[in-house]
Scaffold this motif. Structure first.
Motif, PDB file in Angstrom:
ATOM      1  N   GLU A  55       0.814  -1.216   0.000  1.00  0.00           N
ATOM      2  CA  GLU A  55       0.000   0.000   0.000  1.00  0.00           C
ATOM      3  C   GLU A  55       0.849   1.267   0.000  1.00  0.00           C
ATOM      4  OE1 GLU A  55      -3.586   1.179   2.357  1.00  0.00           O
ATOM      5  OE2 GLU A  55      -3.558  -0.978   2.742  1.00  0.00           O
ATOM      6  N   GLY A  56       1.727   1.388   0.978  1.00  0.00           N
ATOM      7  CA  GLY A  56       2.468   2.633   1.154  1.00  0.00           C
ATOM      8  C   GLY A  56       3.673   2.742   0.251  1.00  0.00           C
ATOM      9  N   LYS A  57       4.035   3.981  -0.035  1.00  0.00           N
ATOM     10  CA  LYS A  57       5.244   4.227  -0.805  1.00  0.00           C
ATOM     11  C   LYS A  57       6.114   5.195  -0.025  1.00  0.00           C
ATOM     12  CE  LYS A  57       3.326   8.024  -3.501  1.00  0.00           C
ATOM     13  NZ  LYS A  57       3.083   8.592  -4.795  1.00  0.00           N
ATOM     14  N   ILE A  58       7.358   5.332  -0.443  1.00  0.00           N
ATOM     15  CA  ILE A  58       8.290   6.260   0.198  1.00  0.00           C
ATOM     16  C   ILE A  58       8.513   7.434  -0.737  1.00  0.00           C
ATOM     17  CG2 ILE A  58      10.630   6.592   1.059  1.00  0.00           C
ATOM     18  CD1 ILE A  58      10.622   3.661   1.895  1.00  0.00           C
ATOM     19  N   VAL A  59       8.307   8.634  -0.209  1.00  0.00           N
ATOM     20  CA  VAL A  59       8.514   9.866  -0.975  1.00  0.00           C
ATOM     21  C   VAL A  59       9.764  10.536  -0.413  1.00  0.00           C
ATOM     22  CG1 VAL A  59       7.541  12.123  -1.553  1.00  0.00           C
ATOM     23  CG2 VAL A  59       6.054  10.120  -1.437  1.00  0.00           C
ATOM     24  N   GLU A  60      10.688  10.885  -1.287  1.00  0.00           N
ATOM     25  CA  GLU A  60      11.965  11.474  -0.881  1.00  0.00           C
ATOM     26  C   GLU A  60      11.893  13.000  -0.857  1.00  0.00           C
ATOM     27  OE1 GLU A  60      14.742   9.693  -0.135  1.00  0.00           O
ATOM     28  OE2 GLU A  60      13.956   7.726  -0.696  1.00  0.00           O
ATOM     29  N   VAL A  61      12.453  13.592   0.205  1.00  0.00           N
ATOM     30  CA  VAL A  61      12.625  15.032   0.286  1.00  0.00           C
ATOM     31  C   VAL A  61      14.097  15.265   0.627  1.00  0.00           C
ATOM     32  CG1 VAL A  61      12.038  17.160   1.530  1.00  0.00           C
ATOM     33  CG2 VAL A  61      10.259  15.475   1.046  1.00  0.00           C
ATOM     34  N   GLU A  71       9.682  21.521  -1.474  1.00  0.00           N
ATOM     35  CA  GLU A  71       9.213  22.185  -0.267  1.00  0.00           C
ATOM     36  C   GLU A  71       7.874  21.615   0.193  1.00  0.00           C
ATOM     37  OE1 GLU A  71       7.780  26.622   0.848  1.00  0.00           O
ATOM     38  OE2 GLU A  71       9.717  26.504  -0.167  1.00  0.00           O
ATOM     39  N   SER A  72       7.059  21.132  -0.757  1.00  0.00           N
ATOM     40  CA  SER A  72       5.753  20.572  -0.435  1.00  0.00           C
ATOM     41  C   SER A  72       5.573  19.256  -1.185  1.00  0.00           C
ATOM     42  CB  SER A  72       4.652  21.563  -0.830  1.00  0.00           C
ATOM     43  OG  SER A  72       3.386  21.033  -0.503  1.00  0.00           O
ATOM     44  N   VAL A  81       7.437   9.598   4.284  1.00  0.00           N
ATOM     45  CA  VAL A  81       8.329  10.626   3.737  1.00  0.00           C
ATOM     46  C   VAL A  81       9.711  10.375   4.332  1.00  0.00           C
ATOM     47  CG1 VAL A  81       8.855  13.088   3.581  1.00  0.00           C
ATOM     48  CG2 VAL A  81       6.485  12.312   3.441  1.00  0.00           C
ATOM     49  N   ARG A  82      10.716  10.359   3.464  1.00  0.00           N
ATOM     50  CA  ARG A  82      12.102  10.186   3.898  1.00  0.00           C
ATOM     51  C   ARG A  82      12.871  11.460   3.554  1.00  0.00           C
ATOM     52  NH1 ARG A  82      14.654   5.834   0.858  1.00  0.00           N
ATOM     53  NH2 ARG A  82      13.667   4.434   2.340  1.00  0.00           N
ATOM     54  N   TRP A  83      13.351  12.140   4.592  1.00  0.00           N
ATOM     55  CA  TRP A  83      14.178  13.328   4.406  1.00  0.00           C
ATOM     56  C   TRP A  83      15.635  12.891   4.438  1.00  0.00           C
ATOM     57  CZ3 TRP A  83       9.728  13.316   7.325  1.00  0.00           C
ATOM     58  CH2 TRP A  83       8.759  14.273   7.019  1.00  0.00           C
ATOM     59  N   ALA A  84      16.434  13.388   3.482  1.00  0.00           N
ATOM     60  CA  ALA A  84      17.856  13.051   3.412  1.00  0.00           C
ATOM     61  C   ALA A  84      18.670  14.336   3.433  1.00  0.00           C
ATOM     62  CB  ALA A  84      18.147  12.264   2.124  1.00  0.00           C
ATOM     63  N   ASN A  85      19.544  14.458   4.419  1.00  0.00           N
ATOM     64  CA  ASN A  85      20.380  15.657   4.517  1.00  0.00           C
ATOM     65  C   ASN A  85      21.554  15.538   3.558  1.00  0.00           C
ATOM     66  OD1 ASN A  85      21.740  17.956   5.129  1.00  0.00           O
ATOM     67  ND2 ASN A  85      22.090  17.489   7.272  1.00  0.00           N
ATOM     68  N   ASN A 122       9.439  22.360   9.951  1.00  0.00           N
ATOM     69  CA  ASN A 122      10.607  23.206   9.734  1.00  0.00           C
ATOM     70  C   ASN A 122      11.844  22.526  10.296  1.00  0.00           C
ATOM     71  OD1 ASN A 122      10.318  23.494  12.496  1.00  0.00           O
ATOM     72  ND2 ASN A 122      10.455  25.706  12.513  1.00  0.00           N
ATOM     73  N   CYS A 123      12.963  23.217  10.163  1.00  0.00           N
ATOM     74  CA  CYS A 123      14.224  22.789  10.773  1.00  0.00           C
ATOM     75  C   CYS A 123      14.348  23.566  12.076  1.00  0.00           C
ATOM     76  CB  CYS A 123      15.401  23.099   9.844  1.00  0.00           C
ATOM     77  SG  CYS A 123      17.022  22.858  10.613  1.00  0.00           S
ATOM     78  N   SER A 124      14.475  22.859  13.201  1.00  0.00           N
ATOM     79  CA  SER A 124      14.550  23.565  14.482  1.00  0.00           C
ATOM     80  C   SER A 124      15.851  24.341  14.629  1.00  0.00           C
ATOM     81  CB  SER A 124      14.378  22.582  15.644  1.00  0.00           C
ATOM     82  OG  SER A 124      15.409  21.613  15.627  1.00  0.00           O
ATOM     83  N   ILE A 125      16.873  24.004  13.855  1.00  0.00           N
ATOM     84  CA  ILE A 125      18.141  24.739  13.891  1.00  0.00           C
ATOM     85  C   ILE A 125      18.040  25.993  13.031  1.00  0.00           C
ATOM     86  CG2 ILE A 125      20.618  24.622  13.373  1.00  0.00           C
ATOM     87  CD1 ILE A 125      20.369  21.548  13.759  1.00  0.00           C
ATOM     88  N   HIS A 126      17.330  25.882  11.902  1.00  0.00           N
ATOM     89  CA  HIS A 126      17.162  26.989  10.955  1.00  0.00           C
ATOM     90  C   HIS A 126      15.660  27.166  10.701  1.00  0.00           C
ATOM     91  CE1 HIS A 126      20.958  24.801  10.014  1.00  0.00           C
ATOM     92  NE2 HIS A 126      21.452  26.012  10.201  1.00  0.00           N
ATOM     93  N   PRO A 127      14.942  27.862  11.604  1.00  0.00           N
ATOM     94  CA  PRO A 127      13.476  27.950  11.521  1.00  0.00           C
ATOM     95  C   PRO A 127      12.938  28.541  10.220  1.00  0.00           C
ATOM     96  CG  PRO A 127      14.254  28.745  13.651  1.00  0.00           C
ATOM     97  CD  PRO A 127      15.460  28.531  12.790  1.00  0.00           C
ATOM     98  N   SER A 128      13.775  29.239   9.469  1.00  0.00           N
ATOM     99  CA  SER A 128      13.294  29.786   8.192  1.00  0.00           C
ATOM    100  C   SER A 128      13.140  28.689   7.139  1.00  0.00           C
ATOM    101  CB  SER A 128      14.233  30.880   7.693  1.00  0.00           C
ATOM    102  OG  SER A 128      15.507  30.339   7.422  1.00  0.00           O
ATOM    103  N   MET A 129      13.731  27.514   7.380  1.00  0.00           N
ATOM    104  CA  MET A 129      13.558  26.381   6.470  1.00  0.00           C
ATOM    105  C   MET A 129      12.207  25.744   6.772  1.00  0.00           C
ATOM    106  SD  MET A 129      17.296  24.518   6.632  1.00  0.00           S
ATOM    107  CE  MET A 129      16.633  23.023   5.901  1.00  0.00           C
ATOM    108  N   LYS A 130      11.295  25.780   5.806  1.00  0.00           N
ATOM    109  CA  LYS A 130       9.945  25.265   6.025  1.00  0.00           C
ATOM    110  C   LYS A 130       9.530  24.327   4.907  1.00  0.00           C
ATOM    111  CE  LYS A 130       8.742  29.332   8.550  1.00  0.00           C
ATOM    112  NZ  LYS A 130       7.788  30.147   9.125  1.00  0.00           N
ATOM    113  N   GLY A 131       8.633  23.428   5.253  1.00  0.00           N
ATOM    114  CA  GLY A 131       8.089  22.502   4.277  1.00  0.00           C
ATOM    115  C   GLY A 131       6.695  22.081   4.680  1.00  0.00           C
ATOM    116  N   THR A 132       6.013  21.387   3.759  1.00  0.00           N
ATOM    117  CA  THR A 132       4.642  20.940   4.004  1.00  0.00           C
ATOM    118  C   THR A 132       4.456  19.539   3.434  1.00  0.00           C
ATOM    119  OG1 THR A 132       3.871  23.216   3.786  1.00  0.00           O
ATOM    120  CG2 THR A 132       2.201  21.496   3.646  1.00  0.00           C
TER     121      THR A 132
END
Length: 139
Positions: A55-61, A71-72, A81-85, A122-132
């Motif tokens: 059923e589920g898939k992985i979406v990369e950010v 960003e969204s 959702v998988r976030w990769a730094n 957002n990024c708690s270190i850089h609050p101006s970084m936002k996503g949805t």
């Protein structure tokens, strides 16, 4: 002079004797044999239920240039959702129901979305970084 030399030799002998006595190997202690006991494995309750197979898939950010890319994202319930730094500096991913540890370059963080809704993060270190993340109910 001879008396001082004799006292020195006696003291030296005492210190050597004390030093050697303190370095004796410990007497080995026998450890009783242990009979292995089979412990039943109890599944740990996961606060985030897994989607049904297939059923589920992985979406990369990607986290790059101090921004979330894309960003969204729009996904269905049961998707992850998988976030990769990919930045050279540390970041986090913090939303209303999820919060990553500090992600260094190359680290990833995943979150399984089970409830429909719009999740601003957002990024708690850089609050101006936002996503949805917009999660739509799977039919």
């Amino acid at each position: 002079m001879k008396r001082g030399l004799v006292i020195f030799i006696v003291l030296l002998s005492i210190f050597l004797a004390i030093g050697c006595a303190g370095n004796k190997p410990a007497t080995p202690v026998e450890t009783p044999a242990v009979t292995p006991v089979e412990t039943p494995v109890v599944p740990v309750s996961n606060t985030t239920p897994q989607p049904a197979a297939g059923e589920g898939k992985i979406v990369e950010v990607d986290i790059q240039n101090s921004a979330f890319n894309p960003e969204s994202v729009e996904i269905l319930t049961g998707d992850t959702v998988r976030w990769a730094n990919k930045d050279s500096i540390a970041h986090t991913v913090r939303g209303p129901t999820f919060d990553s540890k500090v992600l260094e370059n190359g680290d990833t963080y995943e979150f399984l979305f089970t409830d429909a809704g719009t999740y601003n993060y957002n990024c708690s270190i850089h609050p101006s970084m936002k996503g949805t993340v917009v999660v739509i109910e799977r039919k």
